[in-house]
Design an enzyme around this catalytic site. Structure first.
Site, PDB file in Angstrom:
ATOM      1  N   PHE A  82       0.832  -1.222   0.000  1.00  0.00           N
ATOM      2  CA  PHE A  82       0.000   0.000   0.000  1.00  0.00           C
ATOM      3  C   PHE A  82       0.864   1.270   0.000  1.00  0.00           C
ATOM      4  CE2 PHE A  82      -4.117  -1.814   0.806  1.00  0.00           C
ATOM      5  CZ  PHE A  82      -3.913  -2.931   1.594  1.00  0.00           C
ATOM      6  N   LYS A  86      -0.524   9.690  -2.003  1.00  0.00           N
ATOM      7  CA  LYS A  86      -1.747   9.508  -2.794  1.00  0.00           C
ATOM      8  C   LYS A  86      -2.588  10.776  -2.961  1.00  0.00           C
ATOM      9  CE  LYS A  86      -5.055   8.845   0.688  1.00  0.00           C
ATOM     10  NZ  LYS A  86      -6.478   8.617   0.733  1.00  0.00           N
ATOM     11  N   SER A 126      -5.497   1.692  -8.520  1.00  0.00           N
ATOM     12  CA  SER A 126      -6.580   2.658  -8.395  1.00  0.00           C
ATOM     13  C   SER A 126      -7.314   2.819  -9.712  1.00  0.00           C
ATOM     14  CB  SER A 126      -5.979   4.007  -7.989  1.00  0.00           C
ATOM     15  OG  SER A 126      -6.925   5.052  -8.154  1.00  0.00           O
ATOM     16  N   THR A 128      -7.921   5.350 -10.963  1.00  0.00           N
ATOM     17  CA  THR A 128      -7.314   6.501 -11.644  1.00  0.00           C
ATOM     18  C   THR A 128      -6.529   6.047 -12.869  1.00  0.00           C
ATOM     19  OG1 THR A 128      -6.190   8.584 -11.162  1.00  0.00           O
ATOM     20  CG2 THR A 128      -5.137   6.590 -10.371  1.00  0.00           C
ATOM     21  N   TYR A 151       0.192  11.400  -9.749  1.00  0.00           N
ATOM     22  CA  TYR A 151      -0.212  10.291  -8.855  1.00  0.00           C
ATOM     23  C   TYR A 151      -0.773   9.155  -9.708  1.00  0.00           C
ATOM     24  CZ  TYR A 151      -3.525   7.503  -6.211  1.00  0.00           C
ATOM     25  OH  TYR A 151      -4.257   6.440  -5.705  1.00  0.00           O
ATOM     26  N   LYS A 155       0.557   5.057 -10.553  1.00  0.00           N
ATOM     27  CA  LYS A 155      -0.214   3.807 -10.472  1.00  0.00           C
ATOM     28  C   LYS A 155      -0.165   3.063 -11.811  1.00  0.00           C
ATOM     29  CE  LYS A 155      -1.495   3.983  -6.207  1.00  0.00           C
ATOM     30  NZ  LYS A 155      -0.892   3.064  -5.232  1.00  0.00           N
ATOM     31  N   ASN A 180     -13.585   4.534  -5.053  1.00  0.00           N
ATOM     32  CA  ASN A 180     -13.381   5.559  -4.016  1.00  0.00           C
ATOM     33  C   ASN A 180     -13.598   4.989  -2.618  1.00  0.00           C
ATOM     34  OD1 ASN A 180     -13.682   7.091  -6.571  1.00  0.00           O
ATOM     35  ND2 ASN A 180     -13.439   8.821  -5.170  1.00  0.00           N
TER      36      ASN A 180
HETATM   37  C1  WQD Z   1     -14.581  12.861  -5.478  1.00  0.00           C
HETATM   38  C2  WQD Z   1     -15.539  13.917  -6.014  1.00  0.00           C
HETATM   39  C3  WQD Z   1     -14.554  16.061  -6.391  1.00  0.00           C
HETATM   40  C4  WQD Z   1     -13.791  17.203  -2.257  1.00  0.00           C
HETATM   41  C5  WQD Z   1      -9.053  10.423  -5.857  1.00  0.00           C
HETATM   42  C6  WQD Z   1      -7.992   9.593  -6.537  1.00  0.00           C
HETATM   43  C7  WQD Z   1      -8.248   8.139  -6.286  1.00  0.00           C
HETATM   44  C8  WQD Z   1      -8.294   7.909  -4.815  1.00  0.00           C
HETATM   45  C9  WQD Z   1      -9.405   8.756  -4.192  1.00  0.00           C
HETATM   46  C10 WQD Z   1      -6.388   7.486  -3.429  1.00  0.00           C
HETATM   47  C11 WQD Z   1     -14.912  14.792  -7.117  1.00  0.00           C
HETATM   48  C12 WQD Z   1     -15.636  16.137  -5.319  1.00  0.00           C
HETATM   49  C13 WQD Z   1     -14.171  16.475  -3.369  1.00  0.00           C
HETATM   50  C14 WQD Z   1     -14.494  18.404  -1.934  1.00  0.00           C
HETATM   51  C15 WQD Z   1     -15.890  18.079  -3.832  1.00  0.00           C
HETATM   52  N1  WQD Z   1      -7.030   8.262  -4.271  1.00  0.00           N
HETATM   53  N2  WQD Z   1     -15.209  16.909  -4.135  1.00  0.00           N
HETATM   54  N3  WQD Z   1     -15.526  18.795  -2.742  1.00  0.00           N
HETATM   55  O1  WQD Z   1     -10.728  12.586  -7.037  1.00  0.00           O
HETATM   56  O2  WQD Z   1     -12.535  10.788  -7.303  1.00  0.00           O
HETATM   57  O3  WQD Z   1     -10.299  10.147  -6.439  1.00  0.00           O
HETATM   58  O4  WQD Z   1      -9.105  10.123  -4.477  1.00  0.00           O
HETATM   59  O5  WQD Z   1      -6.650   6.409  -3.009  1.00  0.00           O
HETATM   60  O6  WQD Z   1      -7.188   7.389  -6.848  1.00  0.00           O
HETATM   61  O7  WQD Z   1      -8.052   9.816  -7.940  1.00  0.00           O
HETATM   62  O8  WQD Z   1     -11.835  11.493  -5.012  1.00  0.00           O
HETATM   63  O9  WQD Z   1     -12.933  12.321  -2.997  1.00  0.00           O
HETATM   64  O10 WQD Z   1     -11.136  13.766  -4.076  1.00  0.00           O
HETATM   65  O11 WQD Z   1     -13.348  13.527  -5.181  1.00  0.00           O
HETATM   66  O12 WQD Z   1     -16.830  18.467  -4.557  1.00  0.00           O
HETATM   67  O13 WQD Z   1     -14.189  19.139  -0.936  1.00  0.00           O
HETATM   68  O14 WQD Z   1     -15.871  14.794  -4.942  1.00  0.00           O
HETATM   69  O15 WQD Z   1     -14.587  17.210  -7.219  1.00  0.00           O
HETATM   70  O16 WQD Z   1     -15.894  15.094  -8.081  1.00  0.00           O
HETATM   71  P1  WQD Z   1     -11.393  11.339  -6.544  1.00  0.00           P
HETATM   72  P2  WQD Z   1     -12.275  12.818  -4.223  1.00  0.00           P
END
Ligand code: WQD
Length: 351
Positions: A82, A86, A126, A128, A151, A155, A180
């Site tokens: 892990f 990230k 991920s 991603t 990031y 991956k 997620n």
């Molecule tokens: C989700 C949605 C934001 C915060 C990333 C990585 C993934 C994993 C998880 C590590 C998006 C919206 C978020 C906020 C918001 N990383 N949001 N207000 O970007 O899908 O995934 O994190 O393990 O690999 O790519 O996750 O939770 O950041 O965002 O509106 O204050 O929530 O714009 O649409 P994401 P996230």
């Protein structure tokens, strides 16, 4: 009892996976330099499982220190890796920090896997790696698009390194692509400890609701989706954790016919940001204070998983609902507030 080495064992998904592995009869050692995690999380694991887990406070970017762990433990049956940085936003600001940390640590670890003939290796990947997919839900054979961040590239590159390694060595590998991960262990003993201001949605929701953060921003409500906000596949961290135990069982029971297997770990259901907020408000009874803000660079519009292969091959299933995810995340946030000195997070700016 088979011994599993878990890197990043004091982290969010690592700690939940250790709890699941121990509860399913594995012996576990952790390797975590605690640069972005708290060793005290292992006390939470002990409260859940009754077992003490040893952590080697070692930076995997230091080859000699990593090698020494394998010299001291000649009975490692498998590794779950892990340990990595990230934070998507931080990776955009500091790409070399991410390429060095996430790739040098992986290569050092694989050198030890090769030297000590470790038979099984599971990698924390991920969704991603899919970038902005043309079609959803994505399957494991959906062609990866350019990653949206350094990031994401670490991956994608990590998967390629492991794939080529598995062709040239007897070690069998599994890549687990998380969607997620959210929520916390139902016991309330372990959960996510974001370092600094949380970038991810659910900790942002719970920290806003408890008053740790001011008004929350919803990044974009003009997307071509049913309510204008992004769609994600939120999955409970315990469902993710159990998939790791099943993946190790799958390898150790020699059910894998491929050198390197890939599995999507998502629920298969897309949920919008607003729907996630509504689910939180329902389970917490709190009205969330948020405003709509401009889109966040690098966000994909919509992604969720086709999880048939993981369910059919690993015998994996989804136990936790979206409401469970929000309820356990909220319970953990309330626990953190009650126990602030126990879990004080590091100064902001280190996220
Ligand atoms: C989700 C949605 C934001 C915060 C990333 C990585 C993934 C994993 C998880 C590590 C998006 C919206 C978020 C906020 C918001 N990383 N949001 N207000 O970007 O899908 O995934 O994190 O393990 O690999 O790519 O996750 O939770 O950041 O965002 O509106 O204050 O929530 O714009 O649409 P994401 P996230």
């Amino acid at each position: 009892m088979k011994k599993i080495l878990v890197t990043g064992g004091c982290g969010y998904i690592g700690s939940h996976t250790i709890a699941d592995l121990v509860e399913n009869g594995y012996e576990v050692i952790s390797v975590d330099n605690n640069s972005r995690s708290q060793p005290r999380i292992l006390e939470g694991i002990e409260k859940i499982t009754g077992k003490k887990v040893k952590n080697y406070k070692v930076d995997l970017c230091n080859f000699d220190d990593t090698f020494a762990i394998f010299q001291e433990n000649d009975d490692i049956a498998g590794i779950i890796h892990f340990a990595a940085y990230k934070a998507v936003g931080e990776s955009v600001e500091q790409p070399l920090l991410y390429f060095e940390n996430n790739l040098v640590s992986l290569i050092n670890l694989l050198k030890c896997v090769q030297e000590f003939n470790i038979p099984y290796f599971v990698f924390s990947s991920s969704c991603t790696v899919y970038g902005n997919p043309d079609e959803i839900p994505v399957t494991e054979s959906t062609p990866p698009k350019p990653a949206e961040s350094p990031y994401g590239y670490t991956k994608q590159m990590g998967e390629q390194i492991i794939n080529e390694f598995s062709k040239a060595n007897p070690t069998q590998c599994v890549l687990l692509r998380y969607f997620n991960p959210v929520g916390a262990h139902p016991s309330g003993m372990i959960g996510e400890l974001p370092v600094g201001k949380p970038a991810n949605l659910v900790p942002a929701i719970t920290q806003t609701a408890i008053g740790k953060l001011p008004q929350m921003k919803v990044f974009g409500n003009d997307y071509p989706t049913r309510d204008g906000t992004c769609i994600r596949d939120f999955i409970h961290v315990c469902d993710i954790a159990h998939a790791h135990t099943l993946a190790m069982d799958f390898l150790i029971l020699e059910k894998s016919e491929k050198r390197c297997e890939v599995f999507n770990l998502g629920t298969g259901t897309g949920v919008t940001v607003l729907e996630a907020i509504t689910a939180f408000e329902k389970v917490s009874g709190k009205k969330l204070d948020y405003i709509f803000a401009p889109r966040r660079p690098g966000d994909v519009i919509a992604i969720y998983a086709n999880n048939d292969y993981a369910r059919g091959t690993l015998g994996w299933g989804i136990k936790y609902s979206l409401e469970d995810m929000m309820a356990t995340a909220w319970r953990w946030e309330q626990r953190l507030k009650a126990d602030e000195k126990f879990f004080q997070s590091k100064p902001a700016g280190l996220n």
